[in-house]
Design a protein around this motif. Sequence first.
Motif, PDB file in Angstrom:
ATOM      1  N   LEU A 234       0.848  -1.193   0.000  1.00 38.37           N
ATOM      2  CA  LEU A 234       0.000   0.000   0.000  1.00 38.37           C
ATOM      3  C   LEU A 234       0.883   1.242   0.000  1.00 38.37           C
ATOM      4  CD1 LEU A 234      -2.920   1.278   0.494  1.00 38.37           C
ATOM      5  CD2 LEU A 234      -2.256   1.346   2.877  1.00 38.37           C
ATOM      6  N   VAL A 235       0.598   2.165  -0.887  1.00 40.86           N
ATOM      7  CA  VAL A 235       1.304   3.460  -0.873  1.00 40.86           C
ATOM      8  C   VAL A 235       0.278   4.576  -1.019  1.00 40.86           C
ATOM      9  CG1 VAL A 235       3.525   2.700  -1.803  1.00 40.86           C
ATOM     10  CG2 VAL A 235       1.723   3.339  -3.363  1.00 40.86           C
ATOM     11  N   HIS A 236       0.624   5.734  -0.507  1.00 40.80           N
ATOM     12  CA  HIS A 236      -0.252   6.893  -0.688  1.00 40.80           C
ATOM     13  C   HIS A 236       0.151   7.605  -1.965  1.00 40.80           C
ATOM     14  CE1 HIS A 236      -1.623   5.992   3.200  1.00 40.80           C
ATOM     15  NE2 HIS A 236      -0.576   6.463   3.853  1.00 40.80           N
ATOM     16  N   ASN A 237      -0.841   8.092  -2.661  1.00 40.76           N
ATOM     17  CA  ASN A 237      -0.543   8.769  -3.929  1.00 40.76           C
ATOM     18  C   ASN A 237      -1.335  10.069  -4.003  1.00 40.76           C
ATOM     19  OD1 ASN A 237       0.349   9.270  -6.496  1.00 40.76           O
ATOM     20  ND2 ASN A 237      -1.173   7.971  -7.489  1.00 40.76           N
ATOM     21  N   ASP A 238      -0.961  11.009  -3.144  1.00 39.85           N
ATOM     22  CA  ASP A 238      -1.662  12.298  -3.155  1.00 39.85           C
ATOM     23  C   ASP A 238      -0.942  13.230  -4.116  1.00 39.85           C
ATOM     24  OD1 ASP A 238      -3.766  12.081  -1.047  1.00 39.85           O
ATOM     25  OD2 ASP A 238      -2.011  11.407   0.051  1.00 39.85           O
ATOM     26  N   THR A 239      -1.429  13.253  -5.328  1.00 42.74           N
ATOM     27  CA  THR A 239      -0.727  14.036  -6.353  1.00 42.74           C
ATOM     28  C   THR A 239      -0.795  15.526  -6.041  1.00 42.74           C
ATOM     29  OG1 THR A 239      -2.753  13.767  -7.590  1.00 42.74           O
ATOM     30  CG2 THR A 239      -0.863  12.497  -8.329  1.00 42.74           C
ATOM     31  N   SER A 240      -1.880  15.910  -5.330  1.00 44.21           N
ATOM     32  CA  SER A 240      -2.044  17.345  -5.064  1.00 44.21           C
ATOM     33  C   SER A 240      -1.023  17.850  -4.048  1.00 44.21           C
ATOM     34  CB  SER A 240      -3.461  17.616  -4.558  1.00 44.21           C
ATOM     35  OG  SER A 240      -3.705  16.798  -3.438  1.00 44.21           O
ATOM     36  N   VAL A 244       7.300  15.291  -4.897  1.00 43.36           N
ATOM     37  CA  VAL A 244       7.849  14.630  -6.087  1.00 43.36           C
ATOM     38  C   VAL A 244       8.371  13.242  -5.752  1.00 43.36           C
ATOM     39  CG1 VAL A 244       9.227  15.089  -8.144  1.00 43.36           C
ATOM     40  CG2 VAL A 244       8.701  16.935  -6.613  1.00 43.36           C
ATOM     41  N   ARG A 245       8.915  13.099  -4.518  1.00 46.09           N
ATOM     42  CA  ARG A 245       9.470  11.784  -4.150  1.00 46.09           C
ATOM     43  C   ARG A 245       8.352  10.741  -4.088  1.00 46.09           C
ATOM     44  NH1 ARG A 245      13.418  10.700   0.100  1.00 46.09           N
ATOM     45  NH2 ARG A 245      11.761  11.135   1.570  1.00 46.09           N
ATOM     46  N   GLN A 246       7.209  11.169  -3.531  1.00 45.14           N
ATOM     47  CA  GLN A 246       6.079  10.249  -3.445  1.00 45.14           C
ATOM     48  C   GLN A 246       5.597   9.866  -4.848  1.00 45.14           C
ATOM     49  OE1 GLN A 246       1.985  11.411  -2.236  1.00 45.14           O
ATOM     50  NE2 GLN A 246       2.619  10.672  -0.254  1.00 45.14           N
ATOM     51  N   ALA A 247       5.519  10.860  -5.727  1.00 39.79           N
ATOM     52  CA  ALA A 247       5.069  10.602  -7.098  1.00 39.79           C
ATOM     53  C   ALA A 247       6.045   9.671  -7.814  1.00 39.79           C
ATOM     54  CB  ALA A 247       4.935  11.917  -7.850  1.00 39.79           C
ATOM     55  N   ALA A 248       7.345   9.918  -7.589  1.00 34.62           N
ATOM     56  CA  ALA A 248       8.360   9.087  -8.247  1.00 34.62           C
ATOM     57  C   ALA A 248       8.263   7.646  -7.761  1.00 34.62           C
ATOM     58  CB  ALA A 248       9.754   9.645  -7.970  1.00 34.62           C
ATOM     59  N   MET A 249       8.002   7.473  -6.438  1.00 38.31           N
ATOM     60  CA  MET A 249       7.902   6.124  -5.891  1.00 38.31           C
ATOM     61  C   MET A 249       6.694   5.398  -6.477  1.00 38.31           C
ATOM     62  SD  MET A 249       8.000   4.904  -1.953  1.00 38.31           S
ATOM     63  CE  MET A 249       6.331   5.236  -1.448  1.00 38.31           C
ATOM     64  N   CYS A 250       5.553   6.110  -6.496  1.00 40.20           N
ATOM     65  CA  CYS A 250       4.316   5.504  -6.999  1.00 40.20           C
ATOM     66  C   CYS A 250       4.471   5.064  -8.455  1.00 40.20           C
ATOM     67  CB  CYS A 250       3.191   6.521  -6.924  1.00 40.20           C
ATOM     68  SG  CYS A 250       2.093   6.180  -5.610  1.00 40.20           S
ATOM     69  N   LYS A 251       5.017   5.948  -9.262  1.00 41.71           N
ATOM     70  CA  LYS A 251       5.154   5.640 -10.691  1.00 41.71           C
ATOM     71  C   LYS A 251       6.126   4.490 -10.905  1.00 41.71           C
ATOM     72  CE  LYS A 251       2.557   8.353 -13.145  1.00 41.71           C
ATOM     73  NZ  LYS A 251       1.446   7.750 -13.875  1.00 41.71           N
ATOM     74  N   SER A 252       7.241   4.514 -10.168  1.00 38.10           N
ATOM     75  CA  SER A 252       8.225   3.445 -10.343  1.00 38.10           C
ATOM     76  C   SER A 252       7.631   2.106  -9.969  1.00 38.10           C
ATOM     77  CB  SER A 252       9.453   3.694  -9.473  1.00 38.10           C
ATOM     78  OG  SER A 252       9.987   4.944  -9.744  1.00 38.10           O
ATOM     79  N   LEU A 253       6.834   2.084  -8.865  1.00 32.64           N
ATOM     80  CA  LEU A 253       6.242   0.822  -8.437  1.00 32.64           C
ATOM     81  C   LEU A 253       5.181   0.359  -9.428  1.00 32.64           C
ATOM     82  CD1 LEU A 253       5.909   1.286  -4.581  1.00 32.64           C
ATOM     83  CD2 LEU A 253       7.628   0.021  -5.837  1.00 32.64           C
ATOM     84  N   SER A 254       4.438   1.328 -10.012  1.00 34.38           N
ATOM     85  CA  SER A 254       3.388   0.949 -10.973  1.00 34.38           C
ATOM     86  C   SER A 254       3.978   0.207 -12.166  1.00 34.38           C
ATOM     87  CB  SER A 254       2.652   2.177 -11.501  1.00 34.38           C
ATOM     88  OG  SER A 254       2.266   2.989 -10.461  1.00 34.38           O
TER      89      SER A 254
END
Lengths: 317, 334
Positions: A234-240, A244-254
């Motif tokens: 489970l990861v949080h993906n609050d784009t708003s 950037v680190r969270q976005a990078a993690m989410c995209k890499s895992l996807s």
Amino acid sequence: MDARIHAAAGKPTRQANGFVSHDARDTVALEDPSGNRLSISAMFPLLDAALNWSSTPSPSSSVDQSAGRFVLITDVVRADGSFLLHHFIGRHLRIEEGPGWNVVLVGLAQAFNHYLLIGKKLGVNLTSYERKGRFAFLDGLSNVRAASGPFANTNAKGPTSIQQSAKRYPDVQNLFANILAAVSSRVQDGSKPCIVIDDLTMLLYSGAPLVDLLTFISSLNAYVGQHNGCLVVLVHNDTSSGDVRQAAMCKSLSHLADYVLEVQGLESGATQGLHGQLTLGRGPPLNDTSFSPHVLHYRLADAGVQFFKKGYSTGVL
Amino acid sequence: MPLTTLERIINLKESSSLIVIEDSTKQSCARLLKAFAASSIGPDRRLVVVSVEQAYWKWKRILNLESLTIIDVYSSCFSWLDPPVAAPVRSANIKNLVSVIETELQTAQNGRITVLFDSINPFLLRYSLATVARLVKSLSALGSDNVRIILPFHGDVPVLDASGNSLIPPIGSVLANAATTYVTVRHGKDFGIIFGRDGGAVDVFETVDAHNPAGGICEVLHKKKSGKVLREAVAYKVSATDSDLLTFHTVDDLRSVNDSQPSPPSNPAERTPDPTANLSFNLRLTDEQKVARAEVVLPYMKAQTAEGPSETAIYYEPEDDDYDDEDPDADLDI
């Protein structure tokens, strides 16, 4: 237990892809052969059907569709996705055929009591499975600031070096070693590992380097791939939030995941009968052509979740 | 039908030394890489696979090919799992990667060699942009008429610098500069094309458009040796009968196929549907009502239909300041 999906109104129809569709205003509940309602017996059957996984694998089916899969769950502040984790924990603990599954839950967001109580409501007694040796809980939350518990270096022969103790963030590599230690003994006996991580973003917030976290998940993914296991993260993906680190993690895992389950609030705002929507997406490595991506609405109840086809719940109609 | 540039490049009919492929979670390039790999094996052809993002055995399973050489960077740089003992692979890290590839190239001097990466994103996460750019530069130096390097990367993953900010310039432009062919893999929906599986019905209102395994669109930018730059948008489709087979079509071809799919109804009555049918209230007129409506005299109709003189004239009286005696070009000094 032989449970079947039952629609409150209208007959469910099974489509070619195995997904059960219902008429308008249908909700899904379960009934055992004698007709008693069992809303908790197979966790969330519609979710299994939507993933094209068989909810109750028969002893004859040698291949479990969840074997060797990486399921990524992303959620947002408005809609919490942790309810899905309980499905995957319960689902794999209930499979009794063969040597069964060995579930390891890495709790970074909640303490054990939280999972225990919700598990009880859903009809899964985690302590009894723990006694049987089929369930292990790694308490990351209490130990995230110390090199103890799942973050302790079990292989260290002498005292920890100054460099190690100077680390101000949790050592993810030690966590990885401890997870493997928790599953490996039973994996050697032929049981399949199911590793559930709730939630990875906590480690990112605690200061763990992004590259370590991605190596961590990638290594776990390779491990479950080797042993026909299942990895649920489970990861949080609050784009708003603009992180950037969270976005990078989410995209890499996807890019690594077989299934991406995206939990979001409703696009149109909020309504009384619904809590959010779940998008079941296909990850690039998934080669199961019978799985078709789609969107479900969900409503959280005290002991379970109701899923609806988009726009078909009473809250919307 | 002439082959598209992408097909020519895949089948080694058009040489391209450094092929960069950009994909995203919306449409992965894995299918395309498989096509590149399949065409790189045969007599006088050799395939070297560099696994960076995924374990080599996973990669081997995806490609499902026998005679390939694997260079394993993943196990030594991006995994904490112990590398399998006696694995049939060569191990490398970012420092010696180029020299390891070079040795592989030297061992097979004849024939055409393809060096296929799975993704270079893990490099971007761990090392600085300068290090990766140097690696790309030295890889492009290895490429020649007989050696092609294929570098895929995920364009939608933000690449961060040491302080956690997005990198400027973006890695895409660095790679585009070095590449002789730059392929962007896009989802069919971006071009209004929907790929269905097995020729079956497709839900056009499907809201999830993440990675369609049935097909995708490639935007290709190819720099020829002569300096000529070719651009094209090509669609690839996975064959319904053989999932290993890809067919290539131009986007216009597919659009016309998609447009022609809903066949026009033959009955003229069906072609012009009656909007007043199946209403819960009445919008139709009886014959009497139609006659009565025709008899109503509308206001202003008389002025519009009344016959008058066929010519009209506009009377205009010139005013004093309409004429100017001064020469308007006086200041031009002609």
